[in-house]
Design a protein around this motif. Structure first.
Motif, mmCIF file in Angstrom:
data_model
loop_
_atom_site.group_PDB
_atom_site.id
_atom_site.type_symbol
_atom_site.label_atom_id
_atom_site.label_comp_id
_atom_site.label_asym_id
_atom_site.label_seq_id
_atom_site.Cartn_x
_atom_site.Cartn_y
_atom_site.Cartn_z
ATOM 1 N N MET A 1 58.352 155.716 104.011
ATOM 2 C CA MET A 1 58.025 154.303 103.958
ATOM 3 C C MET A 1 56.824 154.091 103.041
ATOM 4 N N LYS A 2 56.938 153.109 102.205
ATOM 5 C CA LYS A 2 55.853 152.774 101.309
ATOM 6 C C LYS A 2 54.867 151.848 102.032
ATOM 7 N N ILE A 3 53.598 152.152 101.913
ATOM 8 C CA ILE A 3 52.564 151.316 102.532
ATOM 9 C C ILE A 3 52.383 150.065 101.676
ATOM 10 N N ASN A 4 52.613 148.895 102.273
ATOM 11 C CA ASN A 4 52.465 147.648 101.539
ATOM 12 C C ASN A 4 51.748 146.564 102.345
ATOM 13 N N VAL A 5 51.094 146.957 103.436
ATOM 14 C CA VAL A 5 50.354 146.018 104.275
ATOM 15 C C VAL A 5 48.879 146.394 104.223
ATOM 16 N N GLY A 6 48.051 145.467 103.745
ATOM 17 C CA GLY A 6 46.618 145.714 103.620
ATOM 18 C C GLY A 6 45.887 145.645 104.949
ATOM 19 N N ASN A 7 44.590 145.908 104.916
ATOM 20 C CA ASN A 7 43.793 146.004 106.144
ATOM 21 C C ASN A 7 43.721 144.696 106.924
ATOM 22 N N LEU A 8 43.375 143.591 106.266
ATOM 23 C CA LEU A 8 43.290 142.308 106.970
ATOM 24 C C LEU A 8 44.654 141.903 107.505
ATOM 25 N N VAL A 37 56.911 142.337 118.995
ATOM 26 C CA VAL A 37 57.076 143.757 118.693
ATOM 27 C C VAL A 37 57.197 143.960 117.174
ATOM 28 N N VAL A 38 57.796 143.002 116.475
ATOM 29 C CA VAL A 38 58.004 143.139 115.028
ATOM 30 C C VAL A 38 56.671 143.162 114.269
ATOM 31 N N PRO A 39 55.798 142.139 114.426
ATOM 32 C CA PRO A 39 54.525 142.232 113.705
ATOM 33 C C PRO A 39 53.661 143.406 114.177
ATOM 34 N N LEU A 40 53.760 143.752 115.453
ATOM 35 C CA LEU A 40 53.011 144.900 115.954
ATOM 36 C C LEU A 40 53.461 146.182 115.254
ATOM 37 N N ALA A 41 54.757 146.388 115.154
ATOM 38 C CA ALA A 41 55.281 147.596 114.507
ATOM 39 C C ALA A 41 54.939 147.632 113.020
ATOM 40 N N THR A 42 55.080 146.502 112.333
ATOM 41 C CA THR A 42 54.770 146.494 110.900
ATOM 42 C C THR A 42 53.284 146.707 110.669
ATOM 43 N N GLY A 43 52.453 146.251 111.586
ATOM 44 C CA GLY A 43 51.016 146.488 111.467
ATOM 45 C C GLY A 43 50.651 147.935 111.729
ATOM 46 N N LEU A 44 51.281 148.543 112.725
ATOM 47 C CA LEU A 44 50.983 149.935 113.052
ATOM 48 C C LEU A 44 51.492 150.899 111.981
ATOM 49 N N PHE A 45 52.676 150.618 111.425
ATOM 50 C CA PHE A 45 53.252 151.504 110.417
ATOM 51 C C PHE A 45 52.808 151.156 109.002
ATOM 52 N N ARG A 46 52.114 150.030 108.847
ATOM 53 C CA ARG A 46 51.594 149.570 107.554
ATOM 54 C C ARG A 46 52.677 149.384 106.504
ATOM 55 N N SER A 47 53.869 149.066 106.960
ATOM 56 C CA SER A 47 54.986 148.854 106.053
ATOM 57 C C SER A 47 55.814 147.671 106.539
ATOM 58 N N CYS A 48 56.075 146.732 105.636
ATOM 59 C CA CYS A 48 56.843 145.543 105.982
ATOM 60 C C CYS A 48 58.102 145.493 105.110
ATOM 61 N N PRO A 49 59.290 145.575 105.714
ATOM 62 C CA PRO A 49 60.528 145.529 104.933
ATOM 63 C C PRO A 49 60.674 144.230 104.128
ATOM 64 N N ALA A 50 60.223 143.120 104.684
ATOM 65 C CA ALA A 50 60.309 141.850 103.953
ATOM 66 C C ALA A 50 59.433 141.882 102.702
ATOM 67 N N TYR A 51 58.262 142.485 102.801
ATOM 68 C CA TYR A 51 57.397 142.629 101.624
ATOM 69 C C TYR A 51 58.082 143.477 100.555
#
Length: 63
Positions: A1-8, A37-51
């Protein structure tokens, strides 16, 4: 998975996910609160499929 979610973005996703799950668990909101659960998972894995689909990246550029 590519990291595409920043810190904030990551912190906001985790907080929003936890709040929605807590509200659903206490019965304050309906079943849709479990969608937290969706935003929690994308935040924990730092990867968002929509992004990835939209070509968006909130991570700072590493030089």
């Amino acid at each position: 998975m590519k990291i595409n979610v920043g810190n904030l973005d990551r912190v906001l996703r985790i907080v929003a996910g936890l709040v929605l799950i807590a509200l659903a668990a206490t019965g304050t909101v309906g079943w849709w609160g479990w969608l937290g659960v969706v935003p929690l998972a994308t935040g924990l894995f730092r990867s968002c499929p929509a992004y990835s689909l939209l070509g968006t990246n909130t991570c700072p550029v590493k030089k």
